[in-house]
Design a protein around this motif. Structure first.
Motif, PDB file in Angstrom:
ATOM      1  N   GLY A 296       0.788  -1.116   0.059  1.00  0.00           N
ATOM      2  CA  GLY A 296      -0.030   0.161   0.125  1.00  0.00           C
ATOM      3  C   GLY A 296       0.787   1.301   0.012  1.00  0.00           C
ATOM      4  N   ARG A 297       1.986   1.134   0.269  1.00  0.00           N
ATOM      5  CA  ARG A 297       2.978   2.391   0.469  1.00  0.00           C
ATOM      6  C   ARG A 297       3.735   2.420  -0.654  1.00  0.00           C
ATOM      7  NH1 ARG A 297       5.547   2.023   6.179  1.00  0.00           N
ATOM      8  NH2 ARG A 297       6.731   3.517   5.497  1.00  0.00           N
ATOM      9  N   LYS A 298       3.644   1.555  -1.891  1.00  0.00           N
ATOM     10  CA  LYS A 298       4.406   1.459  -3.008  1.00  0.00           C
ATOM     11  C   LYS A 298       4.561   3.068  -3.351  1.00  0.00           C
ATOM     12  CE  LYS A 298       4.114  -2.881  -5.298  1.00  0.00           C
ATOM     13  NZ  LYS A 298       3.320  -3.755  -6.160  1.00  0.00           N
ATOM     14  N   ARG A 299       3.402   3.817  -3.559  1.00  0.00           N
ATOM     15  CA  ARG A 299       3.631   5.066  -4.119  1.00  0.00           C
ATOM     16  C   ARG A 299       4.261   6.099  -3.293  1.00  0.00           C
ATOM     17  NH1 ARG A 299       0.961   8.680  -7.154  1.00  0.00           N
ATOM     18  NH2 ARG A 299       0.536  10.952  -6.026  1.00  0.00           N
ATOM     19  N   GLU A 300       4.223   6.031  -1.813  1.00  0.00           N
ATOM     20  CA  GLU A 300       5.094   6.446  -1.065  1.00  0.00           C
ATOM     21  C   GLU A 300       6.739   6.362  -1.290  1.00  0.00           C
ATOM     22  OE1 GLU A 300       4.442   5.776   3.213  1.00  0.00           O
ATOM     23  OE2 GLU A 300       6.361   6.127   3.575  1.00  0.00           O
ATOM     24  N   PHE A 301       6.955   5.025  -1.423  1.00  0.00           N
ATOM     25  CA  PHE A 301       8.235   4.611  -1.680  1.00  0.00           C
ATOM     26  C   PHE A 301       8.857   5.181  -3.220  1.00  0.00           C
ATOM     27  CE2 PHE A 301       7.467   1.371   1.030  1.00  0.00           C
ATOM     28  CZ  PHE A 301       8.091   1.737   2.127  1.00  0.00           C
ATOM     29  N   GLY A 302       7.715   5.383  -3.954  1.00  0.00           N
ATOM     30  CA  GLY A 302       8.064   6.168  -5.460  1.00  0.00           C
ATOM     31  C   GLY A 302       8.320   7.158  -5.284  1.00  0.00           C
ATOM     32  N   ILE A 303       7.585   8.381  -4.405  1.00  0.00           N
ATOM     33  CA  ILE A 303       7.842   9.666  -4.158  1.00  0.00           C
ATOM     34  C   ILE A 303       9.311   9.729  -3.533  1.00  0.00           C
ATOM     35  CG2 ILE A 303       7.155  11.892  -2.759  1.00  0.00           C
ATOM     36  CD1 ILE A 303       4.311  10.571  -2.618  1.00  0.00           C
ATOM     37  N   PHE A 304       9.557   8.955  -2.648  1.00  0.00           N
ATOM     38  CA  PHE A 304      10.998   8.986  -2.241  1.00  0.00           C
ATOM     39  C   PHE A 304      11.814   8.759  -3.324  1.00  0.00           C
ATOM     40  CE2 PHE A 304       9.764   8.337   2.286  1.00  0.00           C
ATOM     41  CZ  PHE A 304      10.548   8.991   3.004  1.00  0.00           C
ATOM     42  N   ARG A 305      11.696   8.097  -4.248  1.00  0.00           N
ATOM     43  CA  ARG A 305      12.624   7.937  -5.445  1.00  0.00           C
ATOM     44  C   ARG A 305      12.742   9.100  -6.431  1.00  0.00           C
ATOM     45  NH1 ARG A 305      16.440   4.930  -6.640  1.00  0.00           N
ATOM     46  NH2 ARG A 305      15.726   3.606  -8.222  1.00  0.00           N
ATOM     47  N   PRO A 310      18.227   7.052  -3.359  1.00  0.00           N
ATOM     48  CA  PRO A 310      18.643   6.000  -4.125  1.00  0.00           C
ATOM     49  C   PRO A 310      18.040   4.925  -3.425  1.00  0.00           C
ATOM     50  CG  PRO A 310      20.349   6.991  -2.655  1.00  0.00           C
ATOM     51  CD  PRO A 310      19.141   7.732  -2.624  1.00  0.00           C
ATOM     52  N   ARG A 311      18.041   3.498  -4.464  1.00  0.00           N
ATOM     53  CA  ARG A 311      17.451   2.275  -3.857  1.00  0.00           C
ATOM     54  C   ARG A 311      17.903   1.804  -2.511  1.00  0.00           C
ATOM     55  NH1 ARG A 311      19.032   0.112  -9.188  1.00  0.00           N
ATOM     56  NH2 ARG A 311      17.121   0.427 -10.301  1.00  0.00           N
ATOM     57  N   ASN A 312      19.355   2.203  -2.072  1.00  0.00           N
ATOM     58  CA  ASN A 312      19.721   1.558  -0.699  1.00  0.00           C
ATOM     59  C   ASN A 312      19.086   2.255   0.266  1.00  0.00           C
ATOM     60  OD1 ASN A 312      21.081   3.965  -0.706  1.00  0.00           O
ATOM     61  ND2 ASN A 312      22.907   2.745  -0.913  1.00  0.00           N
ATOM     62  N   LYS A 313      18.477   3.709   0.033  1.00  0.00           N
ATOM     63  CA  LYS A 313      17.939   4.464   1.136  1.00  0.00           C
ATOM     64  C   LYS A 313      16.513   3.946   1.398  1.00  0.00           C
ATOM     65  CE  LYS A 313      16.835   8.237   3.349  1.00  0.00           C
ATOM     66  NZ  LYS A 313      17.666   8.818   4.449  1.00  0.00           N
ATOM     67  N   VAL A 398       5.448   2.159 -10.211  1.00  0.00           N
ATOM     68  CA  VAL A 398       5.018   2.299  -8.858  1.00  0.00           C
ATOM     69  C   VAL A 398       4.229   3.569  -8.387  1.00  0.00           C
ATOM     70  CG1 VAL A 398       5.844   2.581  -6.656  1.00  0.00           C
ATOM     71  CG2 VAL A 398       7.088   0.809  -8.221  1.00  0.00           C
ATOM     72  N   MET A 399       4.564   4.566  -9.006  1.00  0.00           N
ATOM     73  CA  MET A 399       3.984   5.914  -8.947  1.00  0.00           C
ATOM     74  C   MET A 399       2.468   5.731  -9.122  1.00  0.00           C
ATOM     75  SD  MET A 399       5.528   8.221  -7.282  1.00  0.00           S
ATOM     76  CE  MET A 399       4.810   9.887  -7.852  1.00  0.00           C
ATOM     77  N   ARG A 400       2.107   5.161 -10.389  1.00  0.00           N
ATOM     78  CA  ARG A 400       0.949   4.880 -11.081  1.00  0.00           C
ATOM     79  C   ARG A 400      -0.096   4.080 -10.498  1.00  0.00           C
ATOM     80  NH1 ARG A 400       0.216   7.854 -16.428  1.00  0.00           N
ATOM     81  NH2 ARG A 400      -1.767   8.176 -15.155  1.00  0.00           N
TER      82      ARG A 400
END
Lengths: 403, 146, 225
Positions: A296-305, A310-313, A398-400
């Protein structure tokens, strides 16, 4: 305004705080496991320790008791349950004559109702200081003389130091020594020589008729050590053949101990299975919860990206969040277990009814460290797969997904 | 505001449980000692239990007061006193009054451990709350000064 | 050297065994200080183009050069660094982090790579600049669409980017708010930041100095609809 830098840890804490119920639930789950693992392990280690101690202490190979009281002697030894069973004192000499018997020492059990300050059934054990090989090797301070009339040795659970005086049936006795902690019935028993024990029995007549008061020539059991090179079973059979008709029965301590350790193994296995099941449960529930919430938080991680993480973050963020949950749960669980297992150890011992002796601080510490490690690993382990997977997604898709 | 109700209720519940331990959860030893004159008196542990009922009552009331009062400073004072009452609760069975001579007696086996664990929780919780309130008070002062 | 140079950029998608180009060999050169609007219907490929420029998705062929450096061949760490410090990207929709306050949302980009400076000060300054400093301690769920859009703009400006890219920044806003937001972009552009906006609303293009049209993956100069 909160000006703390937004480090990985601070971001994780903010995330956990915004979902208090989910966070509390997950922490509770981990703490449940840590509680069981640490508490259960201390419990089973204590039982194991008590058992080892019992077999080390039991200097006797065979116990001779009146016929029909085989179970009573066990509960007297293990739990200090006051028992009253007697046979003729002459049995001691008779048994000594049996082939293969090396040493014999008689014991006399008297149950009391009035002890010192506190009224509680107490086991008084009379023994023969000259022949005894069971009690005297375990005194905390050495005695420079054989236990005299009016002198007593107390078990470890009785709060009395050498030199203090205790009162039974209105007669005062001098405490000359205290036993090491044994984790068994001896801890709550009081020891004295046979003539003193007879005296106590006579004193108790005032309250209740006592068989020992009528007949001074009674004892409860004979502790027997066998000669090297003889088989315990053969010697036990010899005694039975010769004196069964005089109502003498034997308990082979090795059999008694193996019965107990059989029970113990069952209990220990049960504890470890429970801990194992809980661990699997904790990891899989965490796995499910993490993958649902993280999905459910994929979008959140997409925003981070998109903001340039970076990925490791992302991997660090997810692992940090689950580690925090694990950490709090583990600490809570271990502290809670410690608050139950240690203060209530005597109560637990009395509920289990088996020899129970807490292991050394070093052992407890090792157990705590192992429990901490196993329990702490649950969180990062459950989220590792997802953490790595989410780092690999193409950001745009991921964002979409959650729109 | 949530903290006010939460802290008060937790303290009150801990106090209530301390109060109930010697009364009905884990009663002390019940036997009486016979005195030389033939009368009977209760044992030491009974009086320890009685004292703990008082300790529990104090903590229970402290919890209720924590809910009632809004002022951070008053709640800070109540929390500090509750923590010290918890210390008293620990001292009663260990030092001040004591109990039976044998580890396996009900008072030493269940009543006292339960009371000590509960009082440790009271001390930990109340001092935590006191530190929290002290910090909050400092924040409020900073705001009004600056 | 051009600031941003796009050559023969294509993105291929496969939909039910049918291959089609979302972006079909697009060429585009952007100079520093430009304000470019790309218009087109939804599905014309303008978002795809924007995402490739932002380094969020990789092209099938062609390349994008920022001051000579090819961003398509950069490794994750390098491209993240590029997104973090040189690019201010405003995604479509409500792209704020719901667990962070408005203030934290704005200053977050600062902490995603090593740098020194006064993050909180800059965040407060930016919130003031976009006119929502009073919203700093709120959470995104408590904000209106227009307010949220301003948060995202402030966040995109946090690391003083060279270029600001916005994907449909006025899609879900009313006429009044749309005008406010576009004026904000205009001001940002005037202070020196290159701005690239994708939109399907023709009335927003008047703010740019250059308009391009995207249709079926092809990019043409002007509002050729």
């Amino acid at each position: 305004m909160d000006n703390k830098p937004l480090t990985t840890v601070n971001l994780s804490v903010k995330n956990l705080k915004r979902n208090p119920f989910r966070t509390a639930g997950l922490i509770f789950l981990v703490s449940l496991f840590a509680f069981t693992l640490f508490g259960g392990t201390v419990l089973s280690k204590s039982l194991e320790n008590g058992m080892n101690n019992l077999s080390k202490r039991m200097g006797a190979d065979i116990l001779a008791v009146p016929y029909g009281y085989e179970a009573d002697i066990q509960s007297a030894l293990l739990r200090g349950e006051p028992s009253t069973f007697y046979f003729d004192a002459g049995i001691t000499e008779k048994v000594k004559g049996v082939e293969g018997v090396k040493d014999v020492s008689p014991q006399l059990y008297i149950a009391t109702l009035n002890a010192g300050c506190c009224a509680y059934p107490l086991q008084l054990i009379g023994f023969e200081p000259k022949t005894d090989f069971i009690i005297q090797p375990w005194l905390t301070n050495s005695l420079d003389h054989l236990l005299g009339d009016g002198e007593i040795v107390v078990g470890n659970s009785i709060n009395a130091e050498a030199g203090q005086k205790l009162k039974f049936f209105d007669r005062t006795f001098l405490v000359v020594a205290r036993l090491d902690k044994t984790g068994m019935g001896f801890d709550t028993s009081v020891f004295m020589n046979l003539s003193t024990a007879n005296q106590v029995a006579r004193d108790s007549e005032r309250l209740k008729a006592h068989p020992v008061a009528e007949n001074e020539n009674l004892i409860s059991s004979v502790m027997i050590k066998i000669e090297n090179g003889y088989d315990v079973k053969d010697v036990a059979n010899n005694i039975l053949q010769a004196y069964a008709k005089e109502s003498v029965h034997v308990v082979v301590t090795k059999n008694m101990l193996s019965d107990i350790s059989g029970n113990l193994r069952g209990l220990t296995a049960y504890i470890y299975i429970l801990a194992g099941v809980l661990w699997v449960l904790a990891v899989s529930v965490l796995l499910v919860v993490f993958s649902v919430t993280l999905n459910g938080r994929k979008r959140e991680f997409g925003i981070f990206r998109t903001l340039g993480a970076p990925r490791n973050k992302l991997v660090k963020l997810i692992l940090c969040e689950s580690s925090l949950i694990s950490l709090f749960g583990t600490v809570a669980g271990i502290v809670a277990a410690a608050l139950v297992v240690f203060p209530f150890s005597t109560y637990i011992a009395s509920l289990v009814g088996l020899p129970y002796l807490q292991p050394s601080y070093a052992t407890v510490f090792v157990v705590a460290a192992m429990s901490f490690l196993l329990s702490f690993l649950a969180g990062p382990l459950a989220s590792a797969y997802f953490a790595i997977k989410i780092g690999g997604f193409e950001i745009y898709t991921v964002m979409r997904e959650n729109e | 505001m949530k903290n006010r109700f939460f802290s008060g209720i937790v303290a009150a519940v801990l106090g209530l449980v301390i109060l109930l331990v010697p009364l009905c959860i884990f009663p002390t030893c019940t036997k009486m000692i016979e005195t030389a004159s033939g009368g009977t008196v209760p044992m030491k542990c009974f009086w320890s239990g009685r004292a703990e009922i008082g300790v529990g009552l104090l903590i229970l009331c402290g919890g209720v007061l924590l809910v009632i009062f809004k002022s951070t400073l008053i709640r800070l004072g109540i929390s500090m006193m509750a923590a010290l009452t918890g210390v008293l609760g620990i001292l009663v069975p260990i030092v001040l009054i004591g109990g039976c001579k044998m580890d396996t007696m009900p008072c030493r086996m269940t009543t006292f451990p339960a009371l000590i664990v509960l009082c440790v929780l009271v001390v930990a919780f109340s001092s935590g709350n006191a530190i929290y309130l002290w910090r909050q008070n400092k924040k409020i002062q900073e705001k009004t000064n600056g | 050297m051009m600031f941003l140079e796009i050559q023969k950029l294509s993105k291929q998608y496969q939909r039910r065994e049918k291959v089609f180009f979302a972006v079909d060999s697009v060429d585009l050169s952007i100079s520093r200080g430009d304000f470019i609007s790309i218009v087109g219907r939804s599905g014309s490929g303008k978002s795809t183009l924007l995402n490739m420029i932002a380094g969020l998705s990789t092209p099938t062929s062609g390349n994008i050069r920022l001051e000579g450096a090819d961003i398509c061949s950069m490794k994750d760490r390098k491209i993240s660094e590029y997104r973090n410090s040189r690019l201010g990207y405003i995604p479509q929709g409500a792209a704020a982090l719901s667990n962070l306050t408005v203030f934290d949302n704005v200053r977050l980009p600062y902490y995603l790579s090593k740098r020194s400076g006064d993050a909180s000060g800059r965040a407060s300054f930016l919130l003031d600049k976009v006119g929502i400093s009073f919203l700093a301690p709120m959470y995104p769920s408590q904000l209106s669409g227009g307010e949220l859009r301003r948060v995202l703009i402030a966040r995109a400006l946090m690391n003083e980017p060279d270029i600001l890219i916005a994907d449909e920044p006025t899609a879900d806003l009313d006429i009044e708010t749309t005008k406010d937001i576009m004026e904000l972009f205009s001001r940002i552009n005037k202070s020196g930041t290159t701005v690239l906006i994708v939109t399907h609303e023709l009335d927003t293009v008047e703010f740019g100095n250059r308009v391009l049209t995207m249709s079926s993956g092809l990019l043409t100069e002007g509002t050729g609809l």
